[in-house]
Scaffold this motif. Structure first.
Motif, PDB file in Angstrom:
ATOM      1  N   VAL A  28       0.824  -1.211   0.000  1.00 56.27           N
ATOM      2  CA  VAL A  28       0.000   0.000   0.000  1.00 56.27           C
ATOM      3  C   VAL A  28       0.860   1.264   0.000  1.00 56.27           C
ATOM      4  O   VAL A  28       0.389   2.351  -0.338  1.00 56.27           O
ATOM      5  N   SER A  31       0.614   4.171  -2.539  1.00 54.21           N
ATOM      6  CA  SER A  31      -0.673   4.834  -2.730  1.00 54.21           C
ATOM      7  C   SER A  31      -0.624   6.302  -2.332  1.00 54.21           C
ATOM      8  O   SER A  31      -0.009   6.673  -1.326  1.00 54.21           O
ATOM      9  N   GLU A  32      -1.315   7.130  -3.120  1.00 57.93           N
ATOM     10  CA  GLU A  32      -1.470   8.543  -2.780  1.00 57.93           C
ATOM     11  C   GLU A  32      -2.783   8.797  -2.065  1.00 57.93           C
ATOM     12  O   GLU A  32      -3.049   9.914  -1.622  1.00 57.93           O
ATOM     13  N   ARG A  33      -3.615   7.757  -1.946  1.00 64.21           N
ATOM     14  CA  ARG A  33      -4.911   7.883  -1.279  1.00 64.21           C
ATOM     15  C   ARG A  33      -4.898   7.352   0.150  1.00 64.21           C
ATOM     16  O   ARG A  33      -5.711   7.765   0.977  1.00 64.21           O
ATOM     17  N   ARG A  35      -2.496   6.044   3.602  1.00 61.65           N
ATOM     18  CA  ARG A  35      -1.186   6.023   4.266  1.00 61.65           C
ATOM     19  C   ARG A  35      -1.319   5.262   5.577  1.00 61.65           C
ATOM     20  O   ARG A  35      -2.166   5.592   6.411  1.00 61.65           O
ATOM     21  N   PHE A 301      -3.039  -3.146  -2.727  1.00 62.08           N
ATOM     22  CA  PHE A 301      -3.020  -1.767  -3.214  1.00 62.08           C
ATOM     23  C   PHE A 301      -4.367  -1.407  -3.841  1.00 62.08           C
ATOM     24  O   PHE A 301      -4.969  -0.369  -3.505  1.00 62.08           O
ATOM     25  N   PHE A 302      -4.864  -2.262  -4.731  1.00 57.13           N
ATOM     26  CA  PHE A 302      -6.134  -1.983  -5.404  1.00 57.13           C
ATOM     27  C   PHE A 302      -7.284  -1.917  -4.392  1.00 57.13           C
ATOM     28  O   PHE A 302      -8.161  -1.054  -4.497  1.00 57.13           O
ATOM     29  N   GLU A 305      -7.026   1.332  -2.219  1.00 55.27           N
ATOM     30  CA  GLU A 305      -7.402   2.510  -3.001  1.00 55.27           C
ATOM     31  C   GLU A 305      -8.914   2.557  -3.220  1.00 55.27           C
ATOM     32  O   GLU A 305      -9.538   3.625  -3.125  1.00 55.27           O
ATOM     33  N   SER A 306      -9.532   1.421  -3.512  1.00 54.67           N
ATOM     34  CA  SER A 306     -10.978   1.379  -3.700  1.00 54.67           C
ATOM     35  C   SER A 306     -11.703   1.747  -2.410  1.00 54.67           C
ATOM     36  O   SER A 306     -12.686   2.501  -2.423  1.00 54.67           O
ATOM     37  N   ARG A 309     -11.528   5.467  -1.828  1.00 52.81           N
ATOM     38  CA  ARG A 309     -12.468   6.193  -2.681  1.00 52.81           C
ATOM     39  C   ARG A 309     -13.885   6.111  -2.139  1.00 52.81           C
ATOM     40  O   ARG A 309     -14.631   7.100  -2.151  1.00 52.81           O
TER      41      ARG A 309
END
Length: 348
Positions: A28, A31-33, A35, A301-302, A305-306, A309
């Motif tokens: 992760v 990721s920019e979304r 931390r 990671f996916f 991020e999901s 969001r």
């Protein structure tokens, strides 16, 4: 509730320092979304060591201390299966969003209590199946949705491996929610639910039992109200295998549905491999299969991020959809193990 997220970055705390938490933190990190800002263990020394080894700025000597922090927006729960409900509910009561490892719960009632706590506290709860959020899975669902294989009539899905260090492995401990079905079988079962769009009407299962009384391997047939069928197979005493065939009226899809993927056939720094998927658009076996290419990467990671969001946009529709999927999965898992123990079909 926790304080407002800075620059829309989801500040995540991890409950526990299992190996999967190390992999999650590592994958992760780009990721920019999201931390990872904190980790908690059952004692301060272990938490501090994990934080230092994995580049995490804050550590806590108890799970409760992490949940009480106003500087954390959400938690990732990689704890043993038997602890998911307890700590997800506590996290919700502290106003934290929750990304919880699979299987979400040991049965449907437990899952329902977790979602009730999330709803009561205005937070989001998501079950973390990494492959769900792989681009390959989106491509698979697009093929099905566009009618590439006609109407889905059946699915065969499997996942298995050889469990390491069985004497001490938590997968072999019934009090911690161990067993092949919950650990491995939850993956192919979730794929079946994803494709079928509903829970089965009844199940019929057979298992082989380990000395510790957990299922070491299991197979089940799932029967749907409209006549569709599915078969799920899982094991902890076999070579690693992970595969599914989705059978339609006008074609088939074969997929490995891997959690983590790479574009490289060898030499990936984390040992990830390509996840193969192919589609046959036609009835006869003379129709060749087409390979389906998708972007690759870590499912952690996916998924993270999901999740971020969904939290940022307050995507209630997505959370509601995944909640129903998780409730159906929990009910089906419980019915399958009941059938295996009783040697009789079980209705949901």
């Amino acid at each position: 509730m926790s304080s407002t997220q800075a620059s829309s970055v989801l500040r995540l705390g991890i409950l526990g320092g299992a190996n999967i938490a190390r992999q999650f933190t590592r994958d992760v990190r780009p990721s920019e979304r999201v931390r990872v800002v904190a980790v908690a263990s059952r004692n301060e020394e272990n938490a501090k060591a994990f934080a230092e080894a994995n580049g995490i700025e804050t550590s806590f000597g108890s799970y409760d201390a992490l949940l009480a922090s106003p500087d954390i927006d959400a938690v990732y729960i990689p704890l043993p299966n038997s602890l998911h409900a307890e700590w997800a509910i506590k996290a919700a009561d502290h106003g934290k969003h929750i990304l919880c490892e699979k299987p979400l719960a040991l049965d449907r009632d437990e899952a329902a209590r977790m979602f009730e706590a999330a709803d009561r506290n205005g937070v989001m709860l998501l079950e973390a199946f990494p492959y769900y959020f792989q681009p390959q899975t989106a491509a698979m669902m697009s093929l099905i949705g566009e009618g590439a294989i006609g109407d889905v009539r059946a699915i065969q899905a499997c996942f298995g491996f050889t469990v390491g260090n069985p004497g001490a492995n938590i997968r072999m401990k019934p009090e911690l929610g161990g067993g092949a079905l919950l650990d491995a079988g939850s993956y192919p079962l979730s794929l079946i639910r994803l494709v079928m769009g509903s829970a089965p009407q009844r199940v019929n299962a057979v298992a082989t039992w380990a000395d510790s009384a957990v299922d070491i391997s299991l197979m089940a047939t799932l029967i749907y109200a409209d006549g569709r069928r599915a078969q799920v197979s899982c094991s902890m005493d076999a070579a690693n295998h992970r595969y599914a065939t989705i059978i339609g009226t006008q074609g088939t899809i074969d997929t490995e549905y891997l959690n983590h993927t790479s574009a490289q056939t060898a030499g990936d720094q984390y040992g990830y491999l390509p996840s193969q998927m192919r589609v046959r658009r036609g009835i006869p076996n003379s129709v060749p299969f087409e390979l389906v290419a998708s972007d690759a990467g870590s499912g952690f990671f996916f998924a993270a991020e999901s999740f971020a969001r969904m939290v940022e946009t307050r995507d209630a529709a997505a959370i509601e959809y995944y909640a129903q999927v998780s409730l159906d999965n929990a009910a089906t898992l419980a019915a399958i193990i009941e059938s295996a123990r009783s040697a009789k079909p079980v209705a949901l």
